[in-house]
Design a protein around this motif. Sequence first.
Motif, mmCIF file in Angstrom:
data_model
loop_
_atom_site.group_PDB
_atom_site.id
_atom_site.type_symbol
_atom_site.label_atom_id
_atom_site.label_comp_id
_atom_site.label_asym_id
_atom_site.label_seq_id
_atom_site.Cartn_x
_atom_site.Cartn_y
_atom_site.Cartn_z
ATOM 1 N N SER A 87 0.826 -1.205 0.000
ATOM 2 C CA SER A 87 0.000 0.000 0.000
ATOM 3 C C SER A 87 0.861 1.256 0.000
ATOM 4 O O SER A 87 0.504 2.265 -0.614
ATOM 5 C CB SER A 87 -0.923 0.001 1.225
ATOM 6 N N SER A 88 2.040 1.216 0.658
ATOM 7 C CA SER A 88 2.945 2.356 0.669
ATOM 8 C C SER A 88 3.443 2.660 -0.736
ATOM 9 O O SER A 88 3.553 3.821 -1.141
ATOM 10 C CB SER A 88 4.126 2.072 1.593
ATOM 11 N N SER A 89 3.752 1.581 -1.467
ATOM 12 C CA SER A 89 4.189 1.771 -2.851
ATOM 13 C C SER A 89 3.103 2.462 -3.668
ATOM 14 O O SER A 89 3.374 3.372 -4.456
ATOM 15 C CB SER A 89 4.543 0.412 -3.468
ATOM 16 N N PHE A 90 1.853 2.058 -3.447
ATOM 17 C CA PHE A 90 0.741 2.664 -4.180
ATOM 18 C C PHE A 90 0.566 4.123 -3.789
ATOM 19 O O PHE A 90 0.364 4.996 -4.632
ATOM 20 C CB PHE A 90 -0.540 1.866 -3.903
ATOM 21 N N LEU A 91 0.651 4.411 -2.462
ATOM 22 C CA LEU A 91 0.489 5.780 -1.985
ATOM 23 C C LEU A 91 1.567 6.698 -2.553
ATOM 24 O O LEU A 91 1.294 7.838 -2.926
ATOM 25 C CB LEU A 91 0.530 5.813 -0.455
ATOM 26 N N GLU A 92 2.791 6.183 -2.636
ATOM 27 C CA GLU A 92 3.878 7.003 -3.174
ATOM 28 C C GLU A 92 3.640 7.311 -4.648
ATOM 29 O O GLU A 92 3.952 8.397 -5.123
ATOM 30 C CB GLU A 92 5.215 6.294 -2.984
ATOM 31 N N THR A 93 3.065 6.355 -5.355
ATOM 32 C CA THR A 93 2.814 6.555 -6.784
ATOM 33 C C THR A 93 1.803 7.672 -7.022
ATOM 34 O O THR A 93 1.947 8.485 -7.942
ATOM 35 C CB THR A 93 2.297 5.245 -7.409
ATOM 36 N N ILE A 94 0.779 7.733 -6.202
ATOM 37 C CA ILE A 94 -0.287 8.722 -6.422
ATOM 38 C C ILE A 94 -0.076 10.006 -5.623
ATOM 39 O O ILE A 94 -0.919 10.891 -5.608
ATOM 40 C CB ILE A 94 -1.666 8.131 -6.056
ATOM 41 N N GLY A 95 1.019 10.136 -4.937
ATOM 42 C CA GLY A 95 1.268 11.359 -4.186
ATOM 43 C C GLY A 95 1.784 11.086 -2.794
ATOM 44 O O GLY A 95 2.629 11.807 -2.281
ATOM 45 N N GLY A 96 1.246 10.071 -2.155
ATOM 46 C CA GLY A 96 1.762 9.618 -0.869
ATOM 47 C C GLY A 96 1.477 10.564 0.280
ATOM 48 O O GLY A 96 0.709 11.523 0.173
ATOM 49 N N LEU A 97 2.096 10.253 1.422
ATOM 50 C CA LEU A 97 1.959 11.032 2.642
ATOM 51 C C LEU A 97 3.315 11.549 3.079
ATOM 52 O O LEU A 97 4.346 10.931 2.820
ATOM 53 C CB LEU A 97 1.340 10.158 3.749
ATOM 54 N N ASP A 98 3.312 12.679 3.769
ATOM 55 C CA ASP A 98 4.578 13.271 4.192
ATOM 56 C C ASP A 98 5.335 12.381 5.168
ATOM 57 O O ASP A 98 6.561 12.344 5.175
ATOM 58 C CB ASP A 98 4.317 14.640 4.841
ATOM 59 N N GLU A 99 4.582 11.679 6.021
ATOM 60 C CA GLU A 99 5.239 10.859 7.032
ATOM 61 C C GLU A 99 5.580 9.454 6.542
ATOM 62 O O GLU A 99 6.029 8.599 7.314
ATOM 63 C CB GLU A 99 4.357 10.747 8.284
ATOM 64 N N LEU A 100 5.364 9.204 5.252
ATOM 65 C CA LEU A 100 5.593 7.857 4.717
ATOM 66 C C LEU A 100 7.023 7.365 4.933
ATOM 67 O O LEU A 100 7.218 6.238 5.398
ATOM 68 C CB LEU A 100 5.231 7.819 3.230
ATOM 69 N N PRO A 101 8.076 8.152 4.643
ATOM 70 C CA PRO A 101 9.436 7.639 4.856
ATOM 71 C C PRO A 101 9.696 7.206 6.290
ATOM 72 O O PRO A 101 10.329 6.182 6.541
ATOM 73 C CB PRO A 101 10.321 8.825 4.457
ATOM 74 N N GLY A 102 9.190 7.998 7.256
ATOM 75 C CA GLY A 102 9.388 7.630 8.648
ATOM 76 C C GLY A 102 8.688 6.338 9.011
ATOM 77 O O GLY A 102 9.236 5.494 9.732
ATOM 78 N N ARG A 103 7.459 6.160 8.511
ATOM 79 C CA ARG A 103 6.713 4.935 8.800
ATOM 80 C C ARG A 103 7.403 3.730 8.161
ATOM 81 O O ARG A 103 7.489 2.647 8.748
ATOM 82 C CB ARG A 103 5.281 5.072 8.292
ATOM 83 N N LEU A 104 7.908 3.923 6.952
ATOM 84 C CA LEU A 104 8.605 2.818 6.279
ATOM 85 C C LEU A 104 9.865 2.421 7.046
ATOM 86 O O LEU A 104 10.174 1.239 7.181
ATOM 87 C CB LEU A 104 8.976 3.215 4.848
ATOM 88 N N ALA A 105 10.582 3.419 7.541
ATOM 89 C CA ALA A 105 11.803 3.119 8.297
ATOM 90 C C ALA A 105 11.476 2.324 9.562
ATOM 91 O O ALA A 105 12.207 1.404 9.947
ATOM 92 C CB ALA A 105 12.519 4.414 8.661
#
Length: 486
Positions: free
Chosen positions: A18-36
């Motif tokens: 789902s993170s990959s999909f969110l990044e494709t369509i614009g994503g969230l600002d906190e996504l990198p932190g959550r992925l880490a």
Amino acid sequence: MQSVEKLNIGYVRLFSISSSFLETIGGLDELPGRLAAVKGKIVENISTVNKDDFAMMRSLVLSLSEIYSLLDPKSRGILPMTVLNHVSIGISFINSNTGDTVNAEICGEIVQAIFELFLLSSPQKAHDELTRTQYIVSYYVTLHDLSTRIATVDGKMIRKLFQEIAKSWSASIYGEIVDELVHISFPATDYSQGRYIEALACLITLDGSEHYAFLVKKMSLICCSLVVGLRKITSSKLFLKILRMFESVLKEQPSLVSPFVFEQMSIFLILSTSRSGPSFIDECDIDEVYLSLCSVTSTILLSFSKFLRGHHNLVIRLLQNLLYPLCVPRPIGSNRRIEKSIQNHWKRAAWLSRTSACSASCALAYSRLISNLCEPPARSWKDSRKRILADSHGTSSFSLSSTAGVSRRALSKHAPYLLVEYCYANLNYNFDPATRQALTQGIYTLLDSLGQNELKIVNAALDGAARAIFKTAYDDYLKFGKWHEI
């Protein structure tokens, strides 16, 4: 592993997708932190996975690989040694359980995924870059070996990834690694580290001019080492890897082939097809060895015709040597003339047994070599266009047949002796009917390239028995091979 932990792993996979999909369509600002954070959770779970639960390990590693590919380089961090240790676990499992196809393929996926992760991660410290690079080379070599046995290991993709990461190395790291691979692969005393030759070939054939002068020197050193240490090559697999390395250089980096390298390669091929060549202790597919030799020779004839002028004697000597693996030795005592030659194997390569001979497919490859030699390739479109533009400005003029004429005149001094060798081979050895038929077209092509003066040289160089064979071959050529006007 407990069911709760399995659910956590399932969540991790779902989250990474789902993170990959969110990044494709614009994503969230906190996504990198959550992925880490999720990445740390996966690494923690990897250390608790049962070593026999390879399916679970695959799920974790693939999830980690997805997350690493989404993170920016600064957030990727270091790949823990816990993960790297599972590379050796997977490799040892594959080597000890070659019959367990399902688990072996899963292990292949794990090893390949960890290799990709390793390329995405960063070294622990700046001064550890050389150590990390050595790890990368070692894992690549291991994966390349596994790709021949495990379907899930994609050898071509791994090679591409390895070359891409090598382009990012500094000049000092690149030079040190190539130096190390050359000394490991071609030492003065023992040629047992042939598994590193594939990695060396990948680095030598990298695109880019910044390493050109360094690589030209290394190619000269490699070729000299191979000529001097040819008898130390006792494995047919190692010999084939060397031939593949030559072919990669000839096709992918022709600018590295200087006149000196060309001569050394030719000498290596000549010695390899003679009694002075390697004698293999492992099981050898003589057809595979022969076709590989023909493939390298064909590349030389087609792509390096500029070096042939003045070196036709080397090419003819190589073609003379390549004729004898196609011959079938006669029984000892069947003819007093040949008894001594059979006992000494005479001119046959050292990797051939007393009774072995290559198949008709090899004879076809040999005939193609003769065609490549006697019928030079046409001038390339770019060269022709340059000449035409030069003519239009009045700077030069040339005849369309000038290049072919010069090549034929240079060849005519040496080609008769290839026909002489063919006649004596017929006198002292046998040919299978299929092999003789496959050779016929090549001999006809050779006769097409010889004029009356060259034919007189052939006739004068033969004794009475061999002259009778030449007369039969020439009569057949006039009847079946020579073009006649209607």
